[in-house]
Write a protein that holds these residues in place. Structure first.
Motif, PDB file in Angstrom:
ATOM      1  N   VAL A  73       0.845  -1.201   0.000  1.00 57.61           N
ATOM      2  CA  VAL A  73       0.000   0.000   0.000  1.00 57.61           C
ATOM      3  C   VAL A  73       0.876   1.246   0.000  1.00 57.61           C
ATOM      4  CG1 VAL A  73      -1.624   1.378   1.367  1.00 57.61           C
ATOM      5  CG2 VAL A  73      -2.001  -1.079   1.096  1.00 57.61           C
ATOM      6  N   VAL A  74       1.899   1.232   0.847  1.00 58.75           N
ATOM      7  CA  VAL A  74       2.797   2.389   0.937  1.00 58.75           C
ATOM      8  C   VAL A  74       3.706   2.462  -0.282  1.00 58.75           C
ATOM      9  CG1 VAL A  74       4.448   3.598   2.398  1.00 58.75           C
ATOM     10  CG2 VAL A  74       2.801   2.051   3.424  1.00 58.75           C
ATOM     11  N   GLN A  75       4.269   1.326  -0.672  1.00 62.09           N
ATOM     12  CA  GLN A  75       5.182   1.305  -1.816  1.00 62.09           C
ATOM     13  C   GLN A  75       4.564   1.925  -3.063  1.00 62.09           C
ATOM     14  OE1 GLN A  75       6.271  -2.972  -1.827  1.00 62.09           O
ATOM     15  NE2 GLN A  75       8.383  -2.295  -1.873  1.00 62.09           N
ATOM     16  N   PHE A  76       3.362   1.487  -3.399  1.00 56.94           N
ATOM     17  CA  PHE A  76       2.747   1.987  -4.625  1.00 56.94           C
ATOM     18  C   PHE A  76       2.118   3.367  -4.415  1.00 56.94           C
ATOM     19  CE2 PHE A  76       3.156  -2.460  -5.781  1.00 56.94           C
ATOM     20  CZ  PHE A  76       3.532  -2.362  -7.114  1.00 56.94           C
ATOM     21  N   GLY A  77       1.632   3.640  -3.209  1.00 63.36           N
ATOM     22  CA  GLY A  77       1.057   4.954  -2.937  1.00 63.36           C
ATOM     23  C   GLY A  77       2.092   6.059  -3.034  1.00 63.36           C
ATOM     24  N   VAL A  78       3.260   5.838  -2.419  1.00 61.48           N
ATOM     25  CA  VAL A  78       4.340   6.829  -2.445  1.00 61.48           C
ATOM     26  C   VAL A  78       5.123   6.732  -3.758  1.00 61.48           C
ATOM     27  CG1 VAL A  78       6.472   7.628  -1.356  1.00 61.48           C
ATOM     28  CG2 VAL A  78       4.564   6.848   0.061  1.00 61.48           C
ATOM     29  N   GLY A  79       5.460   5.503  -4.156  1.00 56.97           N
ATOM     30  CA  GLY A  79       6.283   5.304  -5.340  1.00 56.97           C
ATOM     31  C   GLY A  79       5.663   5.845  -6.613  1.00 56.97           C
ATOM     32  N   LEU A  80       4.397   5.536  -6.853  1.00 56.26           N
ATOM     33  CA  LEU A  80       3.731   6.015  -8.069  1.00 56.26           C
ATOM     34  C   LEU A  80       3.547   7.529  -8.046  1.00 56.26           C
ATOM     35  CD1 LEU A  80       1.066   3.229  -8.711  1.00 56.26           C
ATOM     36  CD2 LEU A  80       3.187   3.670  -9.966  1.00 56.26           C
ATOM     37  N   TYR A  81       3.332   8.080  -6.861  1.00 53.36           N
ATOM     38  CA  TYR A  81       3.212   9.534  -6.731  1.00 53.36           C
ATOM     39  C   TYR A  81       4.511  10.216  -7.180  1.00 53.36           C
ATOM     40  CZ  TYR A  81       3.552  14.030  -4.305  1.00 53.36           C
ATOM     41  OH  TYR A  81       3.768  15.353  -3.995  1.00 53.36           O
ATOM     42  N   MET A  82       5.649   9.662  -6.738  1.00 47.68           N
ATOM     43  CA  MET A  82       6.927  10.271  -7.077  1.00 47.68           C
ATOM     44  C   MET A  82       7.321   9.990  -8.517  1.00 47.68           C
ATOM     45  SD  MET A  82       9.109   9.838  -3.565  1.00 47.68           S
ATOM     46  CE  MET A  82      10.207  11.131  -4.074  1.00 47.68           C
ATOM     47  N   LEU A  83       7.044   8.783  -8.987  1.00 44.34           N
ATOM     48  CA  LEU A  83       7.401   8.426 -10.358  1.00 44.34           C
ATOM     49  C   LEU A  83       6.514   9.130 -11.380  1.00 44.34           C
ATOM     50  CD1 LEU A  83       8.870   6.676 -12.489  1.00 44.34           C
ATOM     51  CD2 LEU A  83       7.165   4.898 -12.039  1.00 44.34           C
ATOM     52  N   GLY A 124      12.228  -0.156   1.672  1.00 41.48           N
ATOM     53  CA  GLY A 124      11.168  -1.108   1.951  1.00 41.48           C
ATOM     54  C   GLY A 124       9.765  -0.586   1.737  1.00 41.48           C
ATOM     55  N   TYR A 125       9.591   0.750   1.784  1.00 40.80           N
ATOM     56  CA  TYR A 125       8.238   1.294   1.781  1.00 40.80           C
ATOM     57  C   TYR A 125       7.949   2.361   0.731  1.00 40.80           C
ATOM     58  CZ  TYR A 125       7.693  -1.141   6.194  1.00 40.80           C
ATOM     59  OH  TYR A 125       7.640  -2.126   7.148  1.00 40.80           O
ATOM     60  N   ALA A 126       8.934   2.818  -0.005  1.00 42.19           N
ATOM     61  CA  ALA A 126       8.656   3.933  -0.910  1.00 42.19           C
ATOM     62  C   ALA A 126       9.295   3.829  -2.285  1.00 42.19           C
ATOM     63  CB  ALA A 126       9.089   5.246  -0.252  1.00 42.19           C
ATOM     64  N   CYS A 127      10.330   3.029  -2.433  1.00 39.16           N
ATOM     65  CA  CYS A 127      11.043   2.965  -3.718  1.00 39.16           C
ATOM     66  C   CYS A 127      10.161   2.369  -4.804  1.00 39.16           C
ATOM     67  CB  CYS A 127      12.321   2.134  -3.557  1.00 39.16           C
ATOM     68  SG  CYS A 127      13.210   1.902  -5.113  1.00 39.16           S
ATOM     69  N   TRP A 128       9.962   3.112  -5.885  1.00 36.25           N
ATOM     70  CA  TRP A 128       9.074   2.642  -6.964  1.00 36.25           C
ATOM     71  C   TRP A 128       9.722   1.523  -7.786  1.00 36.25           C
ATOM     72  CZ3 TRP A 128      10.903   7.735  -6.710  1.00 36.25           C
ATOM     73  CH2 TRP A 128      11.881   8.092  -7.619  1.00 36.25           C
ATOM     74  N   THR A 129      11.043   1.449  -7.781  1.00 36.03           N
ATOM     75  CA  THR A 129      11.709   0.337  -8.458  1.00 36.03           C
ATOM     76  C   THR A 129      11.494  -0.954  -7.668  1.00 36.03           C
ATOM     77  OG1 THR A 129      13.428   1.822  -9.318  1.00 36.03           O
ATOM     78  CG2 THR A 129      13.891  -0.537  -9.377  1.00 36.03           C
ATOM     79  N   ALA A 130      11.751  -0.890  -6.372  1.00 37.83           N
ATOM     80  CA  ALA A 130      11.603  -2.071  -5.516  1.00 37.83           C
ATOM     81  C   ALA A 130      10.159  -2.533  -5.427  1.00 37.83           C
ATOM     82  CB  ALA A 130      12.135  -1.763  -4.117  1.00 37.83           C
ATOM     83  N   ALA A 131       9.204  -1.606  -5.570  1.00 42.41           N
ATOM     84  CA  ALA A 131       7.788  -1.975  -5.501  1.00 42.41           C
ATOM     85  C   ALA A 131       7.448  -3.022  -6.552  1.00 42.41           C
ATOM     86  CB  ALA A 131       6.908  -0.735  -5.682  1.00 42.41           C
ATOM     87  N   VAL A 132       8.029  -2.869  -7.742  1.00 41.44           N
ATOM     88  CA  VAL A 132       7.796  -3.834  -8.828  1.00 41.44           C
ATOM     89  C   VAL A 132       8.634  -5.093  -8.617  1.00 41.44           C
ATOM     90  CG1 VAL A 132       8.062  -4.252 -11.301  1.00 41.44           C
ATOM     91  CG2 VAL A 132       7.133  -2.067 -10.488  1.00 41.44           C
ATOM     92  N   LEU A 133       9.896  -4.906  -8.221  1.00 41.97           N
ATOM     93  CA  LEU A 133      10.780  -6.059  -8.017  1.00 41.97           C
ATOM     94  C   LEU A 133      10.254  -6.988  -6.923  1.00 41.97           C
ATOM     95  CD1 LEU A 133      14.307  -4.358  -8.262  1.00 41.97           C
ATOM     96  CD2 LEU A 133      13.001  -5.514 -10.053  1.00 41.97           C
ATOM     97  N   ASP A 134       9.609  -6.421  -5.926  1.00 39.62           N
ATOM     98  CA  ASP A 134       9.067  -7.235  -4.830  1.00 39.62           C
ATOM     99  C   ASP A 134       7.916  -8.137  -5.277  1.00 39.62           C
ATOM    100  OD1 ASP A 134      10.848  -6.459  -2.915  1.00 39.62           O
ATOM    101  OD2 ASP A 134       9.535  -4.993  -1.947  1.00 39.62           O
ATOM    102  N   LEU A 135       7.362  -7.872  -6.452  1.00 39.53           N
ATOM    103  CA  LEU A 135       6.270  -8.693  -6.970  1.00 39.53           C
ATOM    104  C   LEU A 135       6.779  -9.943  -7.697  1.00 39.53           C
ATOM    105  CD1 LEU A 135       3.946  -5.911  -8.453  1.00 39.53           C
ATOM    106  CD2 LEU A 135       3.770  -7.013  -6.216  1.00 39.53           C
TER     107      LEU A 135
END
Length: 275
Positions: free
Chosen positions: A58-68, A117-128
Motif C-alpha cells: 500500500v505504501v510502496q505503490f502509494g508513495v512510489g507512483l506519486y513520485m514516479l 522497503g516502503y517507498a522505492c518505486w523500483t523495488a515496488a515492482v521487483l518485490d512482486l
C-alpha cells in the motif's frame, strides 16, 4: 495505544517537516507533499501492526507512483540520483535535494533504509517477482558496482554542466525516463538470473551509498530477544537482504541493509524478533 506509538510518531515527524518546509519556502506544495507521504507511511505501519498482508505494498505503490508519475513524469522533476546532483550543482535547495535530504541522507538516522522497503518505486515492482526469499547466498564481491553507479551519476551531471548544455533540463527529464527503464530492466533480469528479487538493491542501486552510513545509527531497528529465541533460523532465511537478524549489534552482518520489511518478525514462531 502503546503498540501504535511508532505510526503516531512518524506522522508527527512528517507533519513537522511539512509545516517547516511550507513556512521556510512559503510554498504550500511542500505541506501537502510531505503530509501525503507521512500519512501513507504511518497508515502502512498501522496496517503492518494490524497484520494486514499487503500493508507494505500500500505504501510502496502509494508513495512510489506519486513520485514516479506525478513528480517525475507530470511535473518533470528528475527524482533519481542524477536529479539530486543537478539541483545541488545549481545551488538550489528544492525538489530532489529536499527529497534526498529527508528520505536518504538525514532520515535514515531515524528509520534506516525504510525508503527501500516502503517507498522505492523500483523495488515496488521487483518485490512482486517470484524470488521474495533469496535462493542463493549473497555475492559480496558484486557490491562494488553500486559505487561505480554512484560515481557515474556525478560524472554524468558534471559533464552536462561542463559542456554548458543549453537543453540540460530536457536532458535531465529524458535521463529520468531512460534511467527508470534501465533500472527496471536490469532489476528484473538480475532477479531471475540470481533468483533474488532484491539483487538490484544489493549490488547495483547507487542510492544505497547514501543510505548505508546513516542506517548504521538508525533509531528504529529490528531486534531479537535471546531469551525467547529457539535458534530455528527462520528469520534469517526469509530476510530478502540477508541480514543476520539474530545479532543485535549495530555491526551485524549486512545490518545497514535492513529495509524494515518485517518478514523476520512475521516468521518468528516465538515472537522473539520485534520492532
Amino acid at each position: 495505544m502503546g503498540k501504535f506509538k511508532i505510526p503516531i510518531y512518524m506522522l508527527v515527524i512528517f507533519i513537522s517537516i511539512s509545516i517547516g518546509l511550507w513556512i521556510w519556502f512559503d510554498n504550500v506544495f511542500y505541506f501537502f507533499n510531505f503530509m501525503y507521504i507521512g500519512f501513507l507511511v504511518s497508515f502502512g505501519i498501522f496496517l503492518l501492526i494490524k497484520k494486514y498482508k499487503y500493508s507494505r505494498q500500500v505504501v510502496q505503490f502509494g508513495v512510489g507512483l506519486y513520485m514516479l508519475v506525478y513528480l517525475g513524469l507530470i511535473c518533470r522533476e528528475n527524482m533519481q540520483i542524477e536529479g539530486f546532483w543537478y539541483y545541488l550543482f545549481m545551488g538550489v535547495f528544492q525538489a530532489a535535494v529536499i527529497h534526498y535530504a529527508v528520505a536518504k541522507i538525514i532520515g535514515p538516522l531515524l528509520f534506516g533504509r525504510g525508503w527501500c522497503g516502503y517507498a522505492c518505486w523500483t523495488a515496488a515492482v521487483l518485490d512482486l517477482l517470484p524470488y521474495k526469499i533469496p535462493q542463493n547466498p549473497r555475492i559480496k564481491k558484486l557490491s562494488f558496482i553500486r559505487y561505480i553507479m554512484f560515481s557515474g551519476s556525478i560524472l554524468f551531471v558534471g559533464v552536462l554542466f561542463l559542456l554548458n548544455n543549453p537543453d540540460i533540463e530536457v536532458v535531465m527529464f529524458w535521463s529520468f525516463i531512460a534511467g527508470n527503464i534501465i533500472y527496471y530492466a536490469v532489476g528484473i533480469i538480475m532477479a531471475f538470473i540470481l533468483k533474488d528479487n532484491r539483487a538490484f538493491c544489493k549490488y547495483i542501486c547507487p542510492i544505497t551509498v547514501f543510505l548505508k552510513p546513516a542506517s548504521y545509527f538508525s533509531l528504529l531497528r529490528v531486534k531479537t530477544d535471546s531469551k525467547k529465541c529457539i535458534s530455528c533460523g527462520k528469520c534469517k532465511r526469509v530476510c530478502p537482504m540477508n541480514v543476520d537478524i539474530l545479532d543485535n549489534k549495530r555491526g551485524r552482518e549486512n545490518g545497514t541493509e535492513c529495509i524494515l520489511c518485517m518478514e523476520c518478525v512475521k516468521s518468528c514462531p516465538k515472537g522473539a524478533v520485534y520492532f
